[in-house]
Design a protein around this motif. Structure first.
Motif, PDB file in Angstrom:
ATOM      1  N   SER A 171      -3.932   0.119  -1.987  1.00 41.46           N
ATOM      2  CA  SER A 171      -2.419  -0.344  -2.048  1.00 41.46           C
ATOM      3  C   SER A 171      -1.274   0.846  -1.828  1.00 41.46           C
ATOM      4  O   SER A 171      -1.635   1.849  -2.411  1.00 41.46           O
ATOM      5  N   ILE A 172      -0.316   0.506  -0.945  1.00 43.45           N
ATOM      6  CA  ILE A 172       0.488   1.298  -0.382  1.00 43.45           C
ATOM      7  C   ILE A 172       2.017   0.672  -0.629  1.00 43.45           C
ATOM      8  O   ILE A 172       2.302  -0.713  -0.183  1.00 43.45           O
ATOM      9  N   LYS A 173       2.935   1.327  -1.445  1.00 43.78           N
ATOM     10  CA  LYS A 173       4.307   0.662  -1.700  1.00 43.78           C
ATOM     11  C   LYS A 173       5.173   1.684  -0.778  1.00 43.78           C
ATOM     12  O   LYS A 173       5.106   2.766  -0.780  1.00 43.78           O
ATOM     13  N   ILE A 174       5.965   0.957  -0.034  1.00 41.39           N
ATOM     14  CA  ILE A 174       6.685   1.492   0.889  1.00 41.39           C
ATOM     15  C   ILE A 174       8.022   0.621   0.883  1.00 41.39           C
ATOM     16  O   ILE A 174       8.128  -0.558   1.185  1.00 41.39           O
ATOM     17  N   GLY A 175       9.241   1.403   0.710  1.00 39.84           N
ATOM     18  CA  GLY A 175      10.401   0.485   0.638  1.00 39.84           C
ATOM     19  C   GLY A 175      10.377  -0.520  -0.655  1.00 39.84           C
ATOM     20  O   GLY A 175      10.143  -0.232  -1.705  1.00 39.84           O
ATOM     21  N   ARG A 176      10.670  -1.730  -0.029  1.00 38.47           N
ATOM     22  CA  ARG A 176      10.315  -2.831  -1.003  1.00 38.47           C
ATOM     23  C   ARG A 176       9.254  -3.815  -0.861  1.00 38.47           C
ATOM     24  O   ARG A 176       9.447  -5.054  -0.867  1.00 38.47           O
ATOM     25  N   ILE A 177       8.272  -3.258   0.051  1.00 36.93           N
ATOM     26  CA  ILE A 177       6.979  -4.316   0.380  1.00 36.93           C
ATOM     27  C   ILE A 177       5.895  -3.335  -0.366  1.00 36.93           C
ATOM     28  O   ILE A 177       5.810  -2.340  -0.598  1.00 36.93           O
ATOM     29  N   MET A 178       4.827  -4.240  -0.888  1.00 39.74           N
ATOM     30  CA  MET A 178       3.524  -3.636  -0.966  1.00 39.74           C
ATOM     31  C   MET A 178       2.308  -4.062  -0.233  1.00 39.74           C
ATOM     32  O   MET A 178       2.275  -5.219   0.389  1.00 39.74           O
ATOM     33  N   ILE A 179       1.719  -3.025   0.628  1.00 35.42           N
ATOM     34  CA  ILE A 179       0.452  -3.186   1.401  1.00 35.42           C
ATOM     35  C   ILE A 179      -0.670  -3.205   0.849  1.00 35.42           C
ATOM     36  O   ILE A 179      -0.650  -2.137   0.040  1.00 35.42           O
ATOM     37  N   ASN A 180      -1.549  -4.330   0.718  1.00 35.02           N
ATOM     38  CA  ASN A 180      -2.775  -4.095   0.007  1.00 35.02           C
ATOM     39  C   ASN A 180      -3.925  -4.158   1.188  1.00 35.02           C
ATOM     40  O   ASN A 180      -3.854  -5.014   2.034  1.00 35.02           O
ATOM     41  N   ARG A 181      -4.569  -3.012   1.129  1.00 30.16           N
ATOM     42  CA  ARG A 181      -5.543  -2.901   2.354  1.00 30.16           C
ATOM     43  C   ARG A 181      -6.888  -3.274   2.098  1.00 30.16           C
ATOM     44  O   ARG A 181      -7.604  -3.539   3.076  1.00 30.16           O
ATOM     45  N   LYS A 182      -6.888  -3.815   0.848  1.00 32.25           N
ATOM     46  CA  LYS A 182      -8.149  -4.486   0.568  1.00 32.25           C
ATOM     47  C   LYS A 182      -8.230  -6.056   0.790  1.00 32.25           C
ATOM     48  O   LYS A 182      -9.289  -6.352   1.566  1.00 32.25           O
ATOM     49  N   ASN A 183      -7.274  -6.616   0.700  1.00 34.99           N
ATOM     50  CA  ASN A 183      -7.298  -7.896   1.162  1.00 34.99           C
ATOM     51  C   ASN A 183      -6.415  -8.361   2.357  1.00 34.99           C
ATOM     52  O   ASN A 183      -6.355  -9.346   2.818  1.00 34.99           O
ATOM     53  N   TYR A 184      -5.906  -7.351   3.000  1.00 36.25           N
ATOM     54  CA  TYR A 184      -5.029  -7.568   4.314  1.00 36.25           C
ATOM     55  C   TYR A 184      -3.791  -8.426   4.048  1.00 36.25           C
ATOM     56  O   TYR A 184      -3.267  -8.975   4.798  1.00 36.25           O
ATOM     57  N   GLU A 185      -2.933  -8.189   2.678  1.00 34.84           N
ATOM     58  CA  GLU A 185      -1.889  -9.063   2.470  1.00 34.84           C
ATOM     59  C   GLU A 185      -0.953  -8.075   2.177  1.00 34.84           C
ATOM     60  O   GLU A 185      -0.879  -6.948   1.769  1.00 34.84           O
ATOM     61  N   ILE A 186       0.359  -8.618   2.380  1.00 34.45           N
ATOM     62  CA  ILE A 186       1.714  -7.883   2.197  1.00 34.45           C
ATOM     63  C   ILE A 186       2.532  -8.707   1.280  1.00 34.45           C
ATOM     64  O   ILE A 186       2.776  -9.826   1.151  1.00 34.45           O
ATOM     65  N   GLU A 187       2.963  -8.042   0.131  1.00 35.21           N
ATOM     66  CA  GLU A 187       3.826  -8.658  -0.665  1.00 35.21           C
ATOM     67  C   GLU A 187       5.550  -8.225  -0.499  1.00 35.21           C
ATOM     68  O   GLU A 187       5.750  -6.958  -0.544  1.00 35.21           O
ATOM     69  N   ALA A 188       6.178  -9.249   0.000  1.00 33.43           N
ATOM     70  CA  ALA A 188       7.602  -9.129   0.423  1.00 33.43           C
ATOM     71  C   ALA A 188       8.481 -10.154  -0.158  1.00 33.43           C
ATOM     72  O   ALA A 188       8.075 -11.216   0.240  1.00 33.43           O
ATOM     73  N   ASP A 189       9.618  -9.719  -0.733  1.00 35.29           N
ATOM     74  CA  ASP A 189      10.257 -11.115  -1.019  1.00 35.29           C
ATOM     75  C   ASP A 189       9.847 -11.799  -2.004  1.00 35.29           C
ATOM     76  O   ASP A 189      10.248 -13.043  -2.050  1.00 35.29           O
ATOM     77  N   GLY A 190       8.902 -11.386  -2.928  1.00 30.21           N
ATOM     78  CA  GLY A 190       8.283 -12.272  -3.793  1.00 30.21           C
ATOM     79  C   GLY A 190       7.205 -13.130  -3.102  1.00 30.21           C
ATOM     80  O   GLY A 190       6.731 -13.998  -3.663  1.00 30.21           O
ATOM     81  N   LYS A 191       6.963 -12.923  -1.789  1.00 28.56           N
ATOM     82  CA  LYS A 191       6.092 -13.831  -1.367  1.00 28.56           C
ATOM     83  C   LYS A 191       4.933 -13.080  -0.642  1.00 28.56           C
ATOM     84  O   LYS A 191       5.230 -11.720  -0.381  1.00 28.56           O
ATOM     85  N   THR A 192       3.762 -13.731  -0.413  1.00 28.44           N
ATOM     86  CA  THR A 192       2.476 -12.859   0.261  1.00 28.44           C
ATOM     87  C   THR A 192       2.707 -13.370   1.991  1.00 28.44           C
ATOM     88  O   THR A 192       2.760 -14.263   2.393  1.00 28.44           O
ATOM     89  N   MET A 193       2.721 -12.213   2.674  1.00 29.50           N
ATOM     90  CA  MET A 193       2.456 -12.207   3.877  1.00 29.50           C
ATOM     91  C   MET A 193       1.029 -12.052   4.616  1.00 29.50           C
ATOM     92  O   MET A 193       0.466 -11.151   4.092  1.00 29.50           O
ATOM     93  N   ILE A 194       0.626 -12.785   5.641  1.00 32.46           N
ATOM     94  CA  ILE A 194      -0.425 -12.374   6.191  1.00 32.46           C
ATOM     95  C   ILE A 194      -0.092 -11.992   7.749  1.00 32.46           C
ATOM     96  O   ILE A 194       0.348 -13.011   8.380  1.00 32.46           O
ATOM     97  N   LEU A 195      -0.328 -10.765   8.098  1.00 30.85           N
ATOM     98  CA  LEU A 195       0.075 -10.339   9.448  1.00 30.85           C
ATOM     99  C   LEU A 195      -1.460 -10.673  10.442  1.00 30.85           C
ATOM    100  O   LEU A 195      -2.340 -10.480   9.706  1.00 30.85           O
ATOM    101  N   PRO A 196      -0.993 -10.453  11.615  1.00 26.43           N
ATOM    102  CA  PRO A 196      -2.194 -10.267  12.576  1.00 26.43           C
ATOM    103  C   PRO A 196      -2.686  -8.997  12.244  1.00 26.43           C
ATOM    104  O   PRO A 196      -2.009  -8.053  11.759  1.00 26.43           O
ATOM    105  N   LEU A 197      -4.239  -9.071  12.348  1.00 25.21           N
ATOM    106  CA  LEU A 197      -4.916  -7.766  11.944  1.00 25.21           C
ATOM    107  C   LEU A 197      -4.254  -6.513  12.575  1.00 25.21           C
ATOM    108  O   LEU A 197      -4.173  -5.554  11.934  1.00 25.21           O
TER     109      LEU A 197
END
Length: 223
Positions: A126-152
């Protein structure tokens, strides 16, 4: 993903280390002697080197000396030479740690993790940068209280930049790190993906920006 260089003229040792290191989430590249290792270091960003001493062409002592002169990465020597004089010489040329063969793979993993922590290069899930959290294990990003799924590839590009804030990466480095050494497309692929990431994340809202460093490449800057 952190890249570890395995330098040993014994293919069985390389295979054993590759198995355990890749299982732990590391990327591995290999070299059968010191000269090949130096060639690899010129072409690939390496975060740690595991080095045997007794090798043809350039031995482990000379390789370690060259790494110390030109690269800021930890070196772990794995060798059958267990005499105190051998250890003294190894540390004199700059190794960070020393393990005598035969070794327990788990011990090597513990020592690698300790060295990477010392060099502040932890293989974080997990990487916290600014106001988002990047989860490298499940490829999800937490931003603005929501979960984002980006293209790989967008996700991997963002995670790579976020792992090293304010570090400049060239397009060529990012292509190799994210798309792999066998990618044959244009380096403008990076520009397209950076543009998409900038459209998704703003400095005001998310606390970081991806900046262009003219003539060099890109870096991620925390606002």
């Amino acid at each position: 993903m952190l890249t570890l260089l395995i330098v040993d003229d014994d293919p069985h040792i390389r295979e054993l280390l590759r198995f355990y290191l890749q299982k732990e989430g590391y990327r591995t590249i290999e070299a059968e002697d010191g000269q090949v290792a130096l060639d690899q270091l010129e072409k690939t960003q390496v975060h740690l080197a595991l080095v045997d001493i007794m090798m043809p062409n350039i031995d482990g002592y000379a390789l370690c000396r060259d790494i110390r002169a030109y690269y800021d990465i930890p070196v772990l020597m794995l060798t059958a030479k267990g005499e105190m004089a051998d250890k003294e010489k190894a540390f004199a040329v700059g190794t960070d740690d020393y393990v005598v063969k035969p070794f327990e793979p788990k011990e090597v993993l513990f020592r690698i993790q300790a060295l990477l922590r010392r060099y502040q290069m932890v293989n974080e899930t997990s990487i916290k940068i600014g106001r988002i959290m990047i989860n490298r294990k499940n490829y999800e990003i937490e931003a603005d209280g929501k979960t984002m799924i980006l293209p790989l590839k967008e996700f991997e590009l963002l995670a790579q930049l976020a792992s090293y804030p304010d570090r400049i990466f060239s397009r060529e480095q990012l292509l190799e790190l994210v798309w792999g050494r066998d990618y044959t497309g244009s380096d403008r692929t990076i520009d397209v993906h950076i543009k998409r990431l900038r459209a998704r994340f703003s400095p005001e809202r998310h606390g970081f920006s991806i900046q262009t460093v003219r003539g060099l490449g890109y870096k991620l800057h925390v606002a």
